[in-house]
Design an enzyme around this catalytic site. Structure first.
Site, mmCIF file in Angstrom:
data_model
loop_
_atom_site.group_PDB
_atom_site.id
_atom_site.type_symbol
_atom_site.label_atom_id
_atom_site.label_comp_id
_atom_site.label_asym_id
_atom_site.label_seq_id
_atom_site.Cartn_x
_atom_site.Cartn_y
_atom_site.Cartn_z
ATOM 1 N N ASP A 1 13.879 59.782 3.151
ATOM 2 C CA ASP A 1 13.395 61.042 2.576
ATOM 3 C C ASP A 1 12.276 60.845 1.565
ATOM 4 O OD1 ASP A 1 15.078 59.821 0.749
ATOM 5 O OD2 ASP A 1 16.562 61.418 0.721
ATOM 6 N N ASN B 1 27.485 66.014 -3.663
ATOM 7 C CA ASN B 1 27.929 67.112 -2.791
ATOM 8 C C ASN B 1 28.059 66.641 -1.337
ATOM 9 O OD1 ASN B 1 25.295 66.849 -1.984
ATOM 10 N ND2 ASN B 1 24.619 68.893 -2.584
#
Ligand code: GLP
Length: 243
Positions: free
Chosen positions: A67, A136
């Site tokens: 990313d 998360n």
């Protein structure tokens, strides 16, 4: 899912670096999928050390990073390009033209994403993908709720991710709100996967991702279905999960 238990962060780093070295030694012309974040820093340090000792050769290795923030120049100290250069690429004999990171400054996001997928395919796919895990359950920047079928795409970062990574930026305004990430499908297509986790703050999400139900709400949960995924985690990260 294989699990390698490590005593602490350094032990986790060494054990994961061992698996990556084995990949490079067995197949010098391999394709590595690489991750950023604080967790893999020790792995890159260890690989660099073994390279310096003459035990590793990166000259034929190709890499694809997971990313990159959208809107950060490569020269920005918080860009993942800068991170990779600082922690690995400038320290080993990897060929610059064989390192790939999504272009945070791309003019045409749609084209940039397609091009990234095409490049991975042209390289023959990823032999070994290194992953960290977000609080998360995100992997790369695949935030909760993203379709598992997604390939490289542009994402809006969630509040939890913005908060987690806020510490690296000098001000709120400086922090990008979007990022490019390989999709879960790119990751699942890798032949081998290593998931790193260190510290007590990763214990709850590691347990949920590795033994909870498989759902896009916890992106890393899909890794339970990969046929060659190995968790390398330290005692603290494994304190709630007893595989
Ligand atoms: C970032 C990265 C992820 C990384 C995660 C966890 O959001 N995009 O690839 O796994 O953070 O980071 P850390 O290792 O610092 O906890």
């Amino acid at each position: 899912m294989k699990v390698i238990q490590a005593a602490d962060y350094d032990d986790m780093s060494r054990k994961a670096a061992n698996l990556i070295s084995a990949q490079i030694i067995m197949k010098p012309r391999c394709v590595l999928g690489l991750a950023t974040g604080s967790t893999p820093v020790g792995v890159y340090r260890q690989l660099t050390e073994w390279y310096r000792k003459g035990d590793l050769d990166f000259s034929e290795v190709t890499t694809f990073n997971l990313d990159e923030y959208r809107g950060l120049e490569r020269s920005h100290p918080q860009s993942y390009y800068y991170f990779m250069k600082e922690h690995l690429f400038s320290k080993v004999n990897i060929v610059a033209g064989r390192t790939n990171i999504p272009d945070g400054m791309a003019q045409n996001p749609e084209f940039a994403c397609k091009d990234y997928n095409d490049r991975i395919e042209r390289a023959g796919g990823i032999d070994l993908q290194l992953l960290g895990i977000g609080h998360n359950g995100h992997i790369g920047f695949n935030e909760p709720g993203t379709a598992f079928e997604a390939m490289t795409h542009l994402v809006e970062l969630t509040e939890s991710t913005l908060q987690a990574n806020r510490r690296f930026f000098s001000s709120e305004e400086e922090m990008p709100r979007q990022a490019y990430t390989m999709g879960i499908k790119n990751i699942m297509l890798a032949k081998k996967i290593i998931i790193l986790a260190s510290g007590r703050d990763k214990a709850a999400i590691l347990k949920e991702a590795m033994e909870g139900s498989i759902s896009p709400k916890v992106q890393a949960s899909i890794l339970q279905l990969h046929n060659d995924a190995t968790v390398v985690a330290d005692r603290e990260a494994l304190s709630l999960w007893k595989p």
